[in-house]
Scaffold this motif. Structure first.
Motif, PDB file in Angstrom:
ATOM      1  N   MET A 168     -37.349  19.758  29.017  1.00  0.00           N
ATOM      2  CA  MET A 168     -36.780  20.233  27.809  1.00  0.00           C
ATOM      3  C   MET A 168     -35.287  20.741  27.788  1.00  0.00           C
ATOM      4  N   PRO A 169     -34.488  20.345  26.966  1.00  0.00           N
ATOM      5  CA  PRO A 169     -33.313  20.875  27.142  1.00  0.00           C
ATOM      6  C   PRO A 169     -32.935  22.320  27.043  1.00  0.00           C
ATOM      7  N   ALA A 170     -31.835  22.785  27.326  1.00  0.00           N
ATOM      8  CA  ALA A 170     -31.682  24.343  27.254  1.00  0.00           C
ATOM      9  C   ALA A 170     -31.921  24.709  25.849  1.00  0.00           C
ATOM     10  N   GLY A 171     -32.729  25.864  25.554  1.00  0.00           N
ATOM     11  CA  GLY A 171     -32.892  26.548  24.255  1.00  0.00           C
ATOM     12  C   GLY A 171     -34.175  25.909  23.697  1.00  0.00           C
ATOM     13  N   ALA A 172     -34.678  24.939  24.070  1.00  0.00           N
ATOM     14  CA  ALA A 172     -35.967  24.353  23.453  1.00  0.00           C
ATOM     15  C   ALA A 172     -37.074  25.220  24.192  1.00  0.00           C
ATOM     16  N   MET A 173     -37.945  25.339  23.576  1.00  0.00           N
ATOM     17  CA  MET A 173     -39.164  26.340  23.828  1.00  0.00           C
ATOM     18  C   MET A 173     -40.590  25.774  23.603  1.00  0.00           C
TER      19      MET A 173
ATOM     20  N   LEU B  30     -40.175  24.287  20.127  1.00  0.00           N
ATOM     21  CA  LEU B  30     -39.322  24.417  19.121  1.00  0.00           C
ATOM     22  C   LEU B  30     -37.959  23.766  19.762  1.00  0.00           C
ATOM     23  N   MET B  31     -37.108  23.107  18.716  1.00  0.00           N
ATOM     24  CA  MET B  31     -36.148  22.598  19.219  1.00  0.00           C
ATOM     25  C   MET B  31     -34.881  23.446  19.742  1.00  0.00           C
ATOM     26  N   GLU B  32     -33.881  22.779  20.454  1.00  0.00           N
ATOM     27  CA  GLU B  32     -32.763  23.411  20.810  1.00  0.00           C
ATOM     28  C   GLU B  32     -31.852  23.724  19.739  1.00  0.00           C
ATOM     29  N   GLY B  33     -30.884  24.478  19.654  1.00  0.00           N
ATOM     30  CA  GLY B  33     -29.773  24.855  18.579  1.00  0.00           C
ATOM     31  C   GLY B  33     -30.427  25.434  17.577  1.00  0.00           C
ATOM     32  N   ARG B  34     -31.640  26.122  17.543  1.00  0.00           N
ATOM     33  CA  ARG B  34     -32.051  26.798  16.389  1.00  0.00           C
ATOM     34  C   ARG B  34     -31.074  27.880  15.731  1.00  0.00           C
ATOM     35  N   GLU B  35     -30.430  28.248  16.519  1.00  0.00           N
ATOM     36  CA  GLU B  35     -29.495  29.427  16.139  1.00  0.00           C
ATOM     37  C   GLU B  35     -28.507  29.102  15.231  1.00  0.00           C
ATOM     38  N   ALA B  36     -28.142  27.816  14.851  1.00  0.00           N
ATOM     39  CA  ALA B  36     -27.475  27.215  14.083  1.00  0.00           C
ATOM     40  C   ALA B  36     -28.076  27.264  12.706  1.00  0.00           C
TER      41      ALA B  36
END
Length: 216
Positions: free
Chosen positions: A168-173, A111-117
């Motif tokens: 992976m960047p922070a927030g990616a999972m 899952l990509m980072e920044g999904r909370e947006a």
């Protein structure tokens, strides 16, 4: 029948792919042609996603040492899962749960980072990003079965450890390690059913009307 329906032969192919899809653990090596791999990933990428956010990211693992490191993470979690299963732990250890070192292609779906947006479709059900990625994986699975390739979804790994390994960047999972490639044969039924671990339940036990459960 709807005028938009596929031909009987086309419909039969769709239902056959669904019925004969298997979570494969045994692979025969070989390779996946580059153009076929692209075709499969394009099929995955055409999956629906909430808010058209397309949260999936695919990482193709090409370095042997990286594949080995992923296999080690899976083995660590396999041991921990066996401990958590208690009495069934030894039985679990007899199961083949992955084909990381044997498959032709190894992919990681994340899952990509920044999904909370992305609020559209996720304000009350934030898990819809994972549901969207699962749809992409299912597309890949069905397309692979149609192409005669086996595929297995491995979930035995520490997400943080795998994310760090793949930078992976922070927030990616990471949510899936995908084993893909030729197989000698497809299981005639789900492997866990064949091994006696569990049995699939019939639809009627899982289908309710108007409220939860079937009791009046």
């Amino acid at each position: 029948m709807s005028e938009h329906a596929f031909s009987p032969e086309e419909r039969a192919g769709i239902y056959r792919a669904i019925a004969e899809r298997r979570d494969m653990r045994h692979f025969s090596g070989g390779e996946v042609a580059p153009e076929l791999l692209v075709r499969l990933l394009e099929a995955a990428h055409q999956a629906p996603s909430v808010g058209l956010m397309q949260p999936w990211r695919f990482i193709r693992i090409t370095r042997p040492e990286l594949r080995t490191a992923i296999a080690e993470l899976v083995e660590q979690e396999r041991q921990l899962t066996a401990e958590a299963l208690g009495e069934r732990g030894s039985e679990f250890m007899q199961l083949k749960v992955e084909g990381v070192q044997d498959c032709a292609e190894l992919l990681v779906v994340a899952l990509m980072e920044g999904r909370e947006a992305h609020v559209f479709g996720r304000r009350t059900l934030p898990e819809m990003d994972l549901a969207s990625a699962a749809c992409a994986i299912q597309n890949l699975w069905l397309a692979a079965r149609g192409e005669g390739l086996g595929m297995g979804w491995v979930s035995l790994f520490d997400p943080q450890a795998l994310a760090e390994l793949l930078r992976m960047p922070a927030g990616a999972m990471p949510v899936a390690v995908i084993c893909l490639g030729p197989v000698d044969e497809f299981y005639p039924a789900p492997m866990l059913a064949l091994e006696g671990w569990t049995q699939p339940r019939p639809l009627q036990e899982l289908l309710f009307s108007d409220s939860w459960g079937n009791d009046e």
